[in-house]
Scaffold this active site. Sequence first.
Site, PDB file in Angstrom:
ATOM      1  N   LYS A  30       2.509  -4.611  -0.861  1.00 51.71           N
ATOM      2  CA  LYS A  30       4.435  -5.286  -0.952  1.00 51.71           C
ATOM      3  C   LYS A  30       5.055  -5.128   1.140  1.00 51.71           C
ATOM      4  O   LYS A  30       4.879  -5.843   1.201  1.00 51.71           O
ATOM      5  CB  LYS A  30       4.189  -4.097  -1.948  1.00 51.71           C
ATOM      6  N   THR A  31       4.773  -4.063   1.291  1.00 52.32           N
ATOM      7  CA  THR A  31       4.910  -4.033   2.723  1.00 52.32           C
ATOM      8  C   THR A  31       3.674  -5.628   3.465  1.00 52.32           C
ATOM      9  O   THR A  31       4.220  -4.815   5.028  1.00 52.32           O
ATOM     10  CB  THR A  31       4.129  -2.576   3.066  1.00 52.32           C
ATOM     11  N   ASP A 224      13.778  -4.556   1.408  1.00 55.03           N
ATOM     12  CA  ASP A 224      12.575  -3.584   0.282  1.00 55.03           C
ATOM     13  C   ASP A 224      13.440  -3.704  -1.461  1.00 55.03           C
ATOM     14  O   ASP A 224      14.269  -2.733  -1.551  1.00 55.03           O
ATOM     15  CB  ASP A 224      11.983  -3.300   1.016  1.00 55.03           C
ATOM     16  N   GLU A 225      12.122  -2.683  -2.114  1.00 51.57           N
ATOM     17  CA  GLU A 225      12.933  -1.634  -3.033  1.00 51.57           C
ATOM     18  C   GLU A 225      13.761  -1.930  -3.643  1.00 51.57           C
ATOM     19  O   GLU A 225      14.788  -1.903  -4.537  1.00 51.57           O
ATOM     20  CB  GLU A 225      13.253  -0.592  -2.724  1.00 51.57           C
ATOM     21  N   GLN A 255       8.488  -0.722 -11.872  1.00 58.78           N
ATOM     22  CA  GLN A 255       8.482   0.952 -11.271  1.00 58.78           C
ATOM     23  C   GLN A 255      10.161   1.399 -10.675  1.00 58.78           C
ATOM     24  O   GLN A 255      10.546   2.139 -10.175  1.00 58.78           O
ATOM     25  CB  GLN A 255       7.589   0.115  -9.655  1.00 58.78           C
ATOM     26  N   ARG A 615      -0.497   5.626  -9.811  1.00 63.11           N
ATOM     27  CA  ARG A 615      -0.833   6.812  -8.748  1.00 63.11           C
ATOM     28  C   ARG A 615      -2.471   6.989  -8.395  1.00 63.11           C
ATOM     29  O   ARG A 615      -2.874   7.064  -7.576  1.00 63.11           O
ATOM     30  CB  ARG A 615      -0.270   7.985  -8.945  1.00 63.11           C
TER      31      ARG A 615
END
Length: 665
Positions: A30-31, A224-225, A255, A615
């Site tokens: 994503k980043t 973002d997010e 998420q 994770r």
Amino acid sequence: MAHGLNPAQSDAVETLSGPLLVLAGAGTGKTRVVTFRIANLIRHGTAPDRILAVTFTNKAAGEMKERVGELLGYAGKRKKKGEKRSEPTISTFHAHCVRVLRRHATALGYPAKFSIYDRSDQESLAREILRQLRLPGTALKPGDLLGIISNWKNDSVHPDKAPLVASTDKEHLAAAGYRRYQEGLKTRGAMDFDDLLLQTEVLFDEHPEIRDAEASKFDHVLVDEYQDTNGSQYRITKHLAGKHRNLCVVGDDDQSIYAWRGADVTHILNFKKDWPDAKIVCLEANYRSCGAILEMANRLIKFNAERHDKVLRPSRPDGMRPRIAQHKDETKESQSVVGEIKHLIENQHVQPRDIAILFRTNEQPRLFETELRKADVPYVMLGSQSFFDRREVRDMVAYLKWIDQPDDEVSLLRIINTPSRGMSPKSVKTLMEHAVADGVSIWQVMQRRDIIADLSPAAQRGIADLQSVYADVTARAKSESLTAAMDTLLTRTAYADEINRLYDEPEDRQNRMASLGEVANAIGAFEDSREDADLTGFLADIALSGREMGNEKDKLAMQNAVWLLTLHAAKGLEFPVVYMVGMEEGLLPHSRSVKSGREEDIAEERRLCYVGITRAQEQLTLSMALTRRKWGKPRPTIPSQFLYEVTGQATNPHQFRKQRKMAGR
């Protein structure tokens, strides 16, 4: 694959106009997509300073800035004095709102140099409000009042509307306190953290000319997010992007785990309704976890009805299948998990930092800590005291806040007699009574000779000392630097003598002086990074990043130790080996969600479980205890419903609905 991007990532990067929703599953880069897209917009002619990108943490914003700088070739190059370099505005929501409010707060009746209250400041004000309301100590605690007010602010409920939405006895009491609390903030020239969003929203609603001026600064907005946005953030975003419509939001509804602090997953679910011409790009190629772990994650999350239909696809082989372990009780669970961890470290040469134990509640790690200590396995736990919660740091920051904004009574009352300068409780009470009677601040009362003349000689000397400290530090800040002003403050207050008086142990004294040194270091670093550095800016910076500046994540990552952390704290991290413990009904999903009976509450717990699973990179163990002690007595547990779902032992009601929909096409 351009620039090492996969086709979906390239599609998102190369879409340069209009509304765009990038659904970025866990571990899908994503980043990378956000930063490449910003760089691509600039390469295609968008002026860098016409781009606004907002995210949720200072760390994420910092990483984004660094990566964009690398792509554009100026990373690590400091601007020369007087150099004008056009750069994108990349910050947190709150930091951007502070910039807007600094420009326009006076339109709302606040000073441009308003203070930003942290939790301790808020609690001081809340205690005062509750005393004014003469509520019994058990009726409403300061924390209760602040929690209810925070929820209302996240829902954009103003004090005049609070009595209408209050439903419980505590909420009706809080509604009375909310109005006074907000008036108290305004009188003191302060806002709390929630106000930074709420007051920006009020500013845009009540002053359309300001809203249009702020929106016209940018041609592109990236968020973002996006799944973590609350109501105010959602509406502020719409205000900023409403005219040019070049809005790119990136996130993952699977998420969304922060509903308890105001996040609303429907914002990302309904993006296409809000922006009908929006393009949607799904990032599904996962670069983090092996295939077997992703298979479990995908199977689990499909049990949520309200979600975008997407599947994480592994870019790595299947790997080791996740395990489910049952133990006799919670003691055996902790012993077994720690025994396995010790074996991994000693016999399979796994580094301790590559192992994490994830739990749902803060009470769970106690037994694991005990066993890790017995086994002599190094460990670190997230959640220790923040740097900015230390007494000496709070005192020094209170001094700086008062010097920047003398009417900030919470800060002034904290330092008025720290170190001791003869200001007795009686003298302080007299000053407060005059301030309340005249409707002014305590600092303004201190400037009145007729009032000061009636105080004791010691109190008069104390006030003179404060006035002198204020004058000396302010003058040094203006004539030299903030660093010089900090040196003057430490000297004039003789705070080192206060530390020597309070603490007997040399090591304790040394640590506390080192904390003050860190405040000075933070000021120096802030001055080095800003041409326009001033005290107001520094205080805003630590108010916005204070929870992260002492934050343990970066420090813990430097230590070679097993991680103990909650599922919420684990978001954004990854580990080769993960243990998710306490997989029982009442723990995960949490008892509050089970008792509520609401499907959306269970859905959020399922997303939390999904975050935990994703994770893990290579090895994942889900463990449970067959009995667990409650009030000292062992009681049988019920396995988490999620264990049945991840193993295919539960029927997914949405699967058949989807099959019928596909058949009808």
